[in-house]
Scaffold this motif. Structure first.
Motif, PDB file in Angstrom:
ATOM      1  N   SER A  97       0.868  -1.539   0.136  1.00 12.76           N
ATOM      2  CA  SER A  97       0.111  -0.408   0.640  1.00 12.76           C
ATOM      3  C   SER A  97       0.722   1.281  -0.284  1.00 12.76           C
ATOM      4  O   SER A  97       1.024   2.418  -0.333  1.00 12.76           O
ATOM      5  N   SER A 116      -1.557  -5.181  -2.650  1.00 16.96           N
ATOM      6  CA  SER A 116      -2.458  -4.661  -1.558  1.00 16.96           C
ATOM      7  C   SER A 116      -3.980  -5.165  -1.856  1.00 16.96           C
ATOM      8  O   SER A 116      -4.503  -5.386  -0.134  1.00 16.96           O
ATOM      9  N   GLY A 164      -7.464   2.616  -3.402  1.00 14.16           N
ATOM     10  CA  GLY A 164      -6.358   2.498  -2.321  1.00 14.16           C
ATOM     11  C   GLY A 164      -5.779   3.334  -1.862  1.00 14.16           C
ATOM     12  O   GLY A 164      -5.445   3.476  -0.446  1.00 14.16           O
TER      13      GLY A 164
END
Length: 232
Positions: free
Chosen positions: A60, A97, A160
């Motif tokens: 991430s 992620s 994200g």
């Protein structure tokens, strides 16, 4: 030749600072899991199964920070090779992620105060959507469809960056209410952060040049020139 314009430096700085809000806490957690000093509150889920959360935090971090470079026009225009290589890194990091986020959502046992049914299903839907959007962005750029490529990666990036907005909204709630949000309120804050991010992404997408815009403009110019020649 300047690498970036002043406005691009400002945008990059904003994204880096904004992304660092949850990233710092995440990296502290990774250091703890690697045997470092305990700083953050204990997380029994991370201690019981540290692999998914460690990979999630690191990927991430890469996705948010490296992804910020992908939106800078000067990098695309002056250093296309850097843009392509960085794009591959961002795509891999983003998929990892999202995948580890789905892994934790499904396999970790969360107290009811930290994750209710609403938050569980939203995480499942958005994590899956993030992976699909990244794959679609790759397919689109291979087909030279830059509009769909940019739109897809913007939406994936908005998902994200959810943790950044969630952290900011969580801090704002603590300041407003005097205590950390739990239960349905926490679920609502978490989901609202994603909705806000996606709304901003859609606004930005609407400002992107539409496919054929330049061709249409060129056709109009040629038409004007042809009419002008006809009058001579």
């Amino acid at each position: 030749m300047k690498l970036l314009r002043r406005s691009e430096w400002a945008l990059l700085a904003f994204i880096l600072v904004y992304s660092s809000v949850p990233t710092v806490g995440g990296l502290i957690r990774v250091l703890e899991l690697a045997g470092g000093p305990t700083i953050a509150p204990p997380n029994p889920r991370a201690l019981a199964d540290p692999l998914p959360i460690t990979v999630h935090i690191l990927t991430s971090f890469v996705f948010c920070l490296a992804g910020a470079l992908q939106f800078l026009p000067s990098i695309k225009r002056q250093h296309p090779a850097v843009h392509r290589i960085n794009g591959r890194v961002v795509a891999i990091a983003g998929c990892m992620s999202a995948a580890t986020g789905l892994w934790m959502t499904h396999d970790y046992t969360f107290p009811a105060g930290l994750q209710g049914s609403l938050l569980y299903w939203v995480r499942i839907v958005l994590g899956s959507s993030m992976m699909v959007l990244i794959v679609w962005a790759v397919i689109a750029i291979r087909s030279r469809d830059r509009f769909r490529h940019t739109a897809s990666i913007l939406r994936a990036y908005a998902i994200g960056q959810g943790a950044s907005t969630q952290t900011v909204m969580g801090i704002a709630w603590i300041v407003f209410a005097g205590s950390e949000a739990t239960g349905p309120v926490r679920d609502a804050i978490m989901v609202s952060a994603w909705i806000l991010n996606l709304a901003v992404a859609e606004i930005l997408i609407r400002r992107l040049p539409k496919p054929g815009t330049r061709r249409t403009g060129s056709a109009r110019q040629r038409s004007v020139i042809d009419r002008a020649k006809g009058t001579v």
